[in-house]
Scaffold this motif. Structure first.
Motif, mmCIF file in Angstrom:
data_model
loop_
_atom_site.group_PDB
_atom_site.id
_atom_site.type_symbol
_atom_site.label_atom_id
_atom_site.label_comp_id
_atom_site.label_asym_id
_atom_site.label_seq_id
_atom_site.Cartn_x
_atom_site.Cartn_y
_atom_site.Cartn_z
ATOM 1 N N ASP A 198 -12.514 -0.589 -0.800
ATOM 2 C CA ASP A 198 -12.838 -0.149 -2.307
ATOM 3 C C ASP A 198 -12.659 1.380 -2.622
ATOM 4 N N PRO A 199 -11.708 1.359 -4.165
ATOM 5 C CA PRO A 199 -11.806 2.674 -4.503
ATOM 6 C C PRO A 199 -13.298 3.616 -4.696
ATOM 7 N N ASP A 200 -14.123 2.860 -5.138
ATOM 8 C CA ASP A 200 -15.402 2.922 -5.418
ATOM 9 C C ASP A 200 -16.243 3.043 -3.660
ATOM 10 N N GLY A 201 -15.573 2.726 -2.997
ATOM 11 C CA GLY A 201 -16.540 3.637 -1.640
ATOM 12 C C GLY A 201 -16.520 2.155 -0.690
ATOM 13 N N GLU A 202 -16.849 1.230 -1.986
ATOM 14 C CA GLU A 202 -17.583 -0.558 -0.853
ATOM 15 C C GLU A 202 -16.757 -1.545 0.147
ATOM 16 N N SER A 203 -17.394 -1.581 0.869
ATOM 17 C CA SER A 203 -16.102 -2.416 1.742
ATOM 18 C C SER A 203 -15.980 -3.657 1.639
ATOM 19 N N PRO A 204 -14.913 -3.993 1.836
ATOM 20 C CA PRO A 204 -13.951 -5.793 1.377
ATOM 21 C C PRO A 204 -15.369 -6.342 1.735
ATOM 22 N N ALA A 205 -15.701 -7.456 1.249
ATOM 23 C CA ALA A 205 -16.353 -7.900 1.230
ATOM 24 C C ALA A 205 -16.277 -9.883 1.643
ATOM 25 N N ALA A 206 -16.286 -10.124 2.965
ATOM 26 C CA ALA A 206 -16.414 -10.637 3.634
ATOM 27 C C ALA A 206 -16.962 -11.810 3.810
ATOM 28 N N ARG B 255 0.819 -1.466 0.295
ATOM 29 C CA ARG B 255 -0.340 -0.101 0.271
ATOM 30 C C ARG B 255 0.503 1.043 -0.003
ATOM 31 N N GLN B 256 1.978 0.990 0.632
ATOM 32 C CA GLN B 256 2.966 2.257 0.925
ATOM 33 C C GLN B 256 3.347 2.887 -0.183
ATOM 34 N N GLN B 257 3.742 1.247 -1.385
ATOM 35 C CA GLN B 257 4.894 1.759 -2.304
ATOM 36 C C GLN B 257 3.073 2.238 -3.556
ATOM 37 N N ALA B 258 2.068 1.492 -3.443
ATOM 38 C CA ALA B 258 1.425 2.113 -4.697
ATOM 39 C C ALA B 258 0.328 3.753 -3.841
ATOM 40 N N LEU B 259 1.553 3.999 -3.268
ATOM 41 C CA LEU B 259 0.697 5.702 -3.014
ATOM 42 C C LEU B 259 2.201 6.697 -3.374
ATOM 43 N N LYS B 260 2.857 5.720 -3.384
ATOM 44 C CA LYS B 260 4.601 6.777 -4.206
ATOM 45 C C LYS B 260 3.712 7.370 -5.194
ATOM 46 N N GLN B 261 2.990 6.015 -5.870
ATOM 47 C CA GLN B 261 3.290 6.050 -7.370
ATOM 48 C C GLN B 261 2.031 6.780 -7.698
ATOM 49 N N ASP B 262 1.152 7.007 -7.118
ATOM 50 C CA ASP B 262 -1.167 7.529 -6.771
ATOM 51 C C ASP B 262 -1.654 6.837 -7.269
ATOM 52 N N LYS B 263 -1.451 4.869 -6.431
ATOM 53 C CA LYS B 263 -2.176 4.142 -6.659
ATOM 54 C C LYS B 263 -2.821 3.741 -5.880
ATOM 55 N N THR B 264 -3.528 2.642 -5.699
ATOM 56 C CA THR B 264 -4.361 1.909 -5.463
ATOM 57 C C THR B 264 -4.587 0.440 -4.730
ATOM 58 N N VAL B 265 -4.601 -0.291 -3.261
ATOM 59 C CA VAL B 265 -4.703 -1.881 -3.707
ATOM 60 C C VAL B 265 -5.679 -1.956 -2.300
ATOM 61 N N ALA B 266 -6.589 -1.957 -3.175
ATOM 62 C CA ALA B 266 -7.613 -2.207 -2.792
ATOM 63 C C ALA B 266 -8.261 -4.085 -2.750
ATOM 64 N N ILE B 267 -9.101 -4.836 -0.959
ATOM 65 C CA ILE B 267 -9.544 -5.855 -0.941
ATOM 66 C C ILE B 267 -10.546 -5.768 -1.104
ATOM 67 N N HIS B 268 -11.008 -6.400 -2.776
ATOM 68 C CA HIS B 268 -12.952 -7.230 -2.983
ATOM 69 C C HIS B 268 -13.443 -8.043 -2.058
ATOM 70 N N VAL B 269 -12.320 -9.415 -2.212
ATOM 71 C CA VAL B 269 -13.125 -10.277 -1.393
ATOM 72 C C VAL B 269 -12.344 -10.860 -0.200
ATOM 73 N N SER B 270 -12.814 -11.177 1.241
ATOM 74 C CA SER B 270 -11.969 -11.088 2.559
ATOM 75 C C SER B 270 -12.417 -12.478 2.684
ATOM 76 N N SER B 271 -11.632 -13.098 3.256
ATOM 77 C CA SER B 271 -11.999 -14.938 3.775
ATOM 78 C C SER B 271 -12.136 -14.693 5.382
ATOM 79 N N THR B 272 -12.366 -15.306 6.180
ATOM 80 C CA THR B 272 -12.853 -15.228 7.309
ATOM 81 C C THR B 272 -11.077 -15.152 8.124
ATOM 82 N N ALA B 273 -10.693 -15.226 7.720
ATOM 83 C CA ALA B 273 -9.427 -15.424 8.073
ATOM 84 C C ALA B 273 -8.475 -14.439 7.948
ATOM 85 N N VAL B 274 -8.154 -13.515 6.599
ATOM 86 C CA VAL B 274 -8.003 -12.545 6.795
ATOM 87 C C VAL B 274 -9.274 -11.586 7.055
ATOM 88 N N ASP B 275 -10.537 -11.323 7.237
ATOM 89 C CA ASP B 275 -11.260 -10.589 8.242
ATOM 90 C C ASP B 275 -11.119 -10.131 9.343
#
Length: 242
Positions: free
Chosen positions: A130-138, A96-116
């Motif tokens: 999500d860049p569009d404003g949605e939360s990760p789907a667990a 995420r830090q590296q992406a921000l330096k490049q004006d990019k984003t990292v989004a989790i669209h789908v998240s398992s129970t373990a990750v969540d």
């Protein structure tokens, strides 16, 4: 190849050799798989398996490649991740830090129970929204008849990670003492040999610790170890000449 320096491993109790009586056995680790898919100006990454110390380098490499190939960032599908520890979280935060330096984003669209659960416990869910404003789907985490069993399995997996880390640290010490390596170079050697011999990191570490107690290493392992040590020494030597 120089002989490994003698290094004494603290004696462990019965818990180091078997699960505590009555404790559920941990499931066999699932191989990590990653799939990259371009999606317009972003790159999607689907990850399945276990995210831990053993698979961290493969996970990091896949994410770096996805970020470099993207224009606006990376979208993650972690729905198939069955185990996730802090090593994986550190990789996500660094990406995420590296992406921000490049004006990019990292989004989790789908998240398992373990990750969540890990994101919730560390308060980092919002960082990967999500860049569009949605939360990760667990995955559905409603209490079911299987919830207690899942929790027991997760605890067993965490215990396994806690048991293997001291052995890995001992193996790093062995390499540092035997070949006069820095902590970073010793870690590089461990990871390189693990990948080239298709051996779990904690298994390789155990073999190295056992070797200094008198048991010879397999020839293939000795050759890979010699090659990896020579490579890091060569890189360090070139750096000093610059």
């Amino acid at each position: 190849m120089p002989e490994l320096t003698s290094f004494t491993q603290p004696s462990g109790g019965a818990d180091d050799r078997a699960n505590t009586a009555g404790a559920p056995a941990a499931r066999s680790p699932r191989a990590l798989t990653t799939a990259l898919r371009p999606d317009g100006d972003r790159v999607g990454v689907k990850v399945c398996g276990e995210l831990d110390l053993d698979t961290s380098e493969r996970f990091r490499s896949a994410l770096r490649e996805a970020l470099s190939r993207s224009v606006r960032g990376v979208d993650l599908d972690l729905g198939g991740v069955s185990f996730c520890d802090c090593a994986a979280l550190n990789i996500l935060l660094a990406l995420r830090q590296q992406a921000l330096k490049q004006d990019k984003t990292v989004a989790i669209h789908v998240s398992s129970t373990a990750v969540d659960r890990l994101l919730a416990l560390t308060g980092t869910q919002a960082l990967f929204a999500d860049p569009d404003g949605e939360s990760p789907a667990a995955e559905d985490t409603r209490i079911t008849g299987d919830f207690d069993e899942e929790l027991r399995i997760e605890v067993a997996q965490l215990r396994r990670a806690m048991r293997t880390r001291p052995t890995i640290d001992l193996a790093r010490g062995v390499l540092m003492a035997s070949f006069n390596l820095s902590p970073a170079d010793a870690w590089t050697v461990l990871v390189t040999v693990s990948q080239h011999t298709n051996t779990k990191l904690h298994t390789l570490a155990g073999d190295l610790v056992t070797a200094v107690q008198g048991e010879a290493l397999p020839e293939e392992l000795r050759e890979q170890l010699s090659t990896a040590v020579a490579k890091v020494n060569s890189v360090d030597g070139e750096s000093r000449l610059r």
